[in-house]
Design a protein around this motif. Structure first.
Motif, mmCIF file in Angstrom:
data_model
loop_
_atom_site.group_PDB
_atom_site.id
_atom_site.type_symbol
_atom_site.label_atom_id
_atom_site.label_comp_id
_atom_site.label_asym_id
_atom_site.label_seq_id
_atom_site.Cartn_x
_atom_site.Cartn_y
_atom_site.Cartn_z
ATOM 1 N N LYS A 131 -1.822 -4.522 -3.018
ATOM 2 C CA LYS A 131 -2.648 -5.434 -2.212
ATOM 3 C C LYS A 131 -2.762 -5.006 -0.750
ATOM 4 N N ASN A 132 -1.896 -4.099 -0.301
ATOM 5 C CA ASN A 132 -1.963 -3.642 1.089
ATOM 6 C C ASN A 132 -2.882 -2.445 1.276
ATOM 7 N N ARG A 133 -3.486 -1.963 0.195
ATOM 8 C CA ARG A 133 -4.451 -0.868 0.328
ATOM 9 C C ARG A 133 -5.671 -1.333 1.110
ATOM 10 N N ASP A 134 -6.268 -0.420 1.861
ATOM 11 C CA ASP A 134 -7.459 -0.724 2.664
ATOM 12 C C ASP A 134 -8.682 -0.683 1.746
ATOM 13 N N ILE A 135 -9.180 -1.861 1.322
ATOM 14 C CA ILE A 135 -10.287 -1.953 0.372
ATOM 15 C C ILE A 135 -11.420 -2.769 0.974
#
Length: 305
Positions: A165-169
């Motif tokens: 969930k901390n990925r830059d999306i």
């Protein structure tokens, strides 16, 4: 993958990575040919065809020498031909600007089913992000217009539950891209060609000069033919697709429609078939109208940002 997701997870899927533009294009063409072959085998086995009849799979292209810190994630498989067609469009449009992953999440239930579609989309997103390059920002496009009815809930689940969930999306909505484009339409009516489910949920229609075909009295009876044409693509039934699509486009031609929104991911495939095999008057009509593809709008908006 956590225990909560275990009951929903696809048991296995193939992962393929390419670095050469010609090889990835050739592989997608081979994959499409393989889908047709598998569909024929299933038909001979008297099995009913659906998106879920086919295997899920990951396909990634990372151009050699590419320096962009951006990665495009296409969430497809709804149906598989539409996802593969979307990959071809993206590869052609991007011209090695970004690396690209296509996840054919064929296990996602029909959008009009009683199953938890949002949860399945979340699961697909979790698996797909897990297999994207770790050092890049992710631009997300979902290659299914009907899935946009559920994607907000799926993204909420992702940011609540996923270990990624901390990925830059950044999500690029086909619906939002169309609505933004519609502000430039002026007074010329745009007719949205979409599935029954998308029409019922109001994915496109009745705003900023976009009208769903089923709401226009002279055209509404042809919504059933459009649905049959879309299902024909999903079931690899070319005869049914062409038979019904010709009826729809004759009706659009007689109505005088000049601007068409391709509001279902199978519609571009239908258009390609009509351009090759429809009667001459339909082919002439298609060359004279404006065809608006939501996927291309989303790609253009992504490139501008």
């Amino acid at each position: 993958m956590n225990a909560e997701m275990a009951n929903y997870a696809p048991l296995s899927f193939n992962t393929t990575i390419f670095n050469n533009a010609k090889e990835i294009q050739s592989h997608v063409d081979t994959y499409i040919h393989g889908l047709h072959q598998e569909a024929e085998h299933l038909k001979q086995s008297k099995k009913e065809l659906s998106d879920q009849s086919f295997k899920s799979g990951l396909l990634t292209y990372v151009p050699l020498g590419g320096k962009s810190d951006t990665h495009l994630l296409l969430l497809g498989g709804m149906g598989p031909l539409a996802g593969a067609h979307g990959m071809k469009e993206c590869l052609s449009f991007l011209q090695d600007a970004y690396s690209v992953t296509l996840f054919q999440a064929c296990f996602i239930p029909k959008r009009d089913s009683d199953h938890d579609v949002a949860w399945s989309l979340y699961e697909a997103l979790h698996v797909a992000v897990q297999n994207c390059p770790k050092n890049k920002k992710i631009e997300l496009i979902v290659v299914c217009n009907g899935a946009h009815h559920f994607i907000e809930d799926a993204l909420k689940l992702f940011y609540q539950k996923s270990s990624h969930k901390n990925r830059d999306i950044r999500f690029h909505s086909l619906k939002a891209s169309v609505e933004k484009k519609s502000r430039t339409f002026g007074r010329l009516k745009c007719i949205a060609l979409q599935s029954n489910f998308a029409a019922q949920k109001g994915i496109y229609g009745n705003s900023q000069n976009i009208y769903s075909m089923d709401t226009i009295p002279p055209l509404s009876s042809y919504q059933k033919n459009l649905t049959l044409a879309i299902e024909g693509v999903k079931r690899f039934d070319k005869h049914t697709t062409l038979l019904n699509a010709i009826k729809v486009f004759h009706a659009l031609m007689d109505y005088g429609a000049k601007r068409l929104l391709l509001g279902c991911a199978e519609i571009p495939i239908i258009i390609d078939s009509l351009k090759k095999e429809a009667p001459h008057d339909i082919q002439e009509y298609l060359s004279s109208v404006t065809l608006i593809d939501p996927l291309m709008l989303a790609l253009q908006e992504m490139a501008e940002k």
